[in-house]
Design an enzyme around this catalytic site. Structure first.
Site, short mmCIF file in Angstrom:
data_model
loop_
_atom_site.label_atom_id
_atom_site.label_comp_id
_atom_site.label_asym_id
_atom_site.label_seq_id
_atom_site.Cartn_x
_atom_site.Cartn_y
_atom_site.Cartn_z
N ASP A 33 -6.50 80.17 21.71
CA ASP A 33 -7.30 80.44 20.51
C ASP A 33 -8.25 79.27 20.28
O ASP A 33 -7.89 78.10 20.44
CB ASP A 33 -6.38 80.62 19.29
CG ASP A 33 -7.08 81.28 18.12
OD1 ASP A 33 -6.75 82.43 17.80
OD2 ASP A 33 -7.98 80.63 17.53
N ILE A 34 -9.48 79.58 19.85
CA ILE A 34 -10.50 78.54 19.65
C ILE A 34 -10.18 77.67 18.43
O ILE A 34 -10.66 76.54 18.31
CB ILE A 34 -11.88 79.22 19.50
CG1 ILE A 34 -13.01 78.26 19.87
CG2 ILE A 34 -12.09 79.80 18.10
CD1 ILE A 34 -14.35 78.95 20.06
N GLN A 98 -6.95 91.51 10.01
CA GLN A 98 -7.45 91.42 11.39
C GLN A 98 -8.94 91.13 11.34
O GLN A 98 -9.70 91.84 10.68
CB GLN A 98 -7.19 92.74 12.11
CG GLN A 98 -7.70 92.75 13.55
CD GLN A 98 -7.43 94.07 14.25
OE1 GLN A 98 -6.79 94.98 13.70
NE2 GLN A 98 -7.90 94.19 15.48
N HIS A 104 -5.19 92.45 19.73
CA HIS A 104 -4.71 91.19 20.31
C HIS A 104 -3.41 90.78 19.66
O HIS A 104 -3.14 91.09 18.49
CB HIS A 104 -5.75 90.07 20.15
CG HIS A 104 -6.22 89.87 18.74
ND1 HIS A 104 -7.15 90.69 18.15
CD2 HIS A 104 -5.90 88.95 17.80
CE1 HIS A 104 -7.38 90.29 16.91
NE2 HIS A 104 -6.63 89.23 16.66
P1 5GP Z 1 -7.29 87.89 13.91
O1 5GP Z 1 -7.48 87.36 12.52
O2 5GP Z 1 -8.30 88.95 14.25
O3 5GP Z 1 -5.87 88.33 14.17
O4 5GP Z 1 -7.49 86.65 14.87
C1 5GP Z 1 -8.66 86.39 15.57
C2 5GP Z 1 -8.48 85.06 16.27
O5 5GP Z 1 -9.51 84.92 17.23
C3 5GP Z 1 -8.55 83.85 15.34
O6 5GP Z 1 -7.33 83.11 15.43
C4 5GP Z 1 -9.75 83.06 15.87
O7 5GP Z 1 -9.55 81.67 15.83
C5 5GP Z 1 -9.87 83.57 17.31
N1 5GP Z 1 -11.22 83.54 17.85
C6 5GP Z 1 -12.35 83.99 17.24
N2 5GP Z 1 -13.41 83.82 18.04
C7 5GP Z 1 -12.94 83.27 19.21
C8 5GP Z 1 -13.58 82.87 20.42
O8 5GP Z 1 -14.79 82.98 20.62
N3 5GP Z 1 -12.76 82.35 21.38
C9 5GP Z 1 -11.42 82.19 21.20
N4 5GP Z 1 -10.72 81.68 22.22
N5 5GP Z 1 -10.79 82.55 20.06
C10 5GP Z 1 -11.54 83.09 19.08
#
Ligand code: 5GP
Length: 123
Positions: A33-34, A98, A104
């Site tokens: 994760d970034i 999300q 994911h």
């Molecule tokens: P969600 O809230 O959708 O479950 O989590 C999305 C995740 O994607 C977050 O933890 C965010 O830090 C990660 N993320 C968003 N953009 C990128 C990216 O460009 N690269 C990576 N490796 N992670 C990302």
């Protein structure tokens, strides 16, 4: 919700945006994760156009569902987390908050993670 082929994880799958890869097989890609929320914070995504956990478990073939969850376990083993333990979760939809509309799973580990969730009251 229709799948958006321009979402950030679709671009990572197509190799248009770089990632720090941890594991890959025919069903899934795992990468760091970034913005890590734990010493280890890795995302595992299926290779297919699935918006969410709901979409994936509704529309993906049984072989893809099984292959994906096997890849989650394999990713955790690749990270060396199977002995110390870890947590995985899939934020889903609005209440699940999300943010990226490609299904994911988050894998967290590398330290004791505390309680599962702070208690949430109905609003
Ligand atoms: P969600 O809230 O959708 O479950 O989590 C999305 C995740 O994607 C977050 O933890 C965010 O830090 C990660 N993320 C968003 N953009 C990128 C990216 O460009 N690269 C990576 N490796 N992670 C990302």
């Amino acid at each position: 919700m229709a799948y958006d082929r321009d979402n950030i994880f679709a671009k990572i799958l197509r190799g248009e945006i770089p990632c720090r890869k941890v594991y890959e097989d025919e069903h899934a890609l795992a990468f760091h994760d970034i913005n890590p929320l734990a010493p280890v914070h890795v995302l595992v995504i299926p290779k297919g156009d699935y918006v969410s956990m709901d979409d994936f478990t509704r529309t993906a073939a049984a072989e893809q569902v099984a292959g994906f969850f096997r890849a989650v376990g394999e990713t955790a083993r690749t990270l060396g987390l199977e002995k110390s333990g870890y947590r995985f979760l899939a934020n889903t939809g609005a209440d699940g908050r999300q943010e990226v509309p490609h299904f994911h799973v988050h894998i967290f580990g590398g330290a004791p993670l505390g309680r599962m969730l702070n208690k949430v009251e109905a609003c």
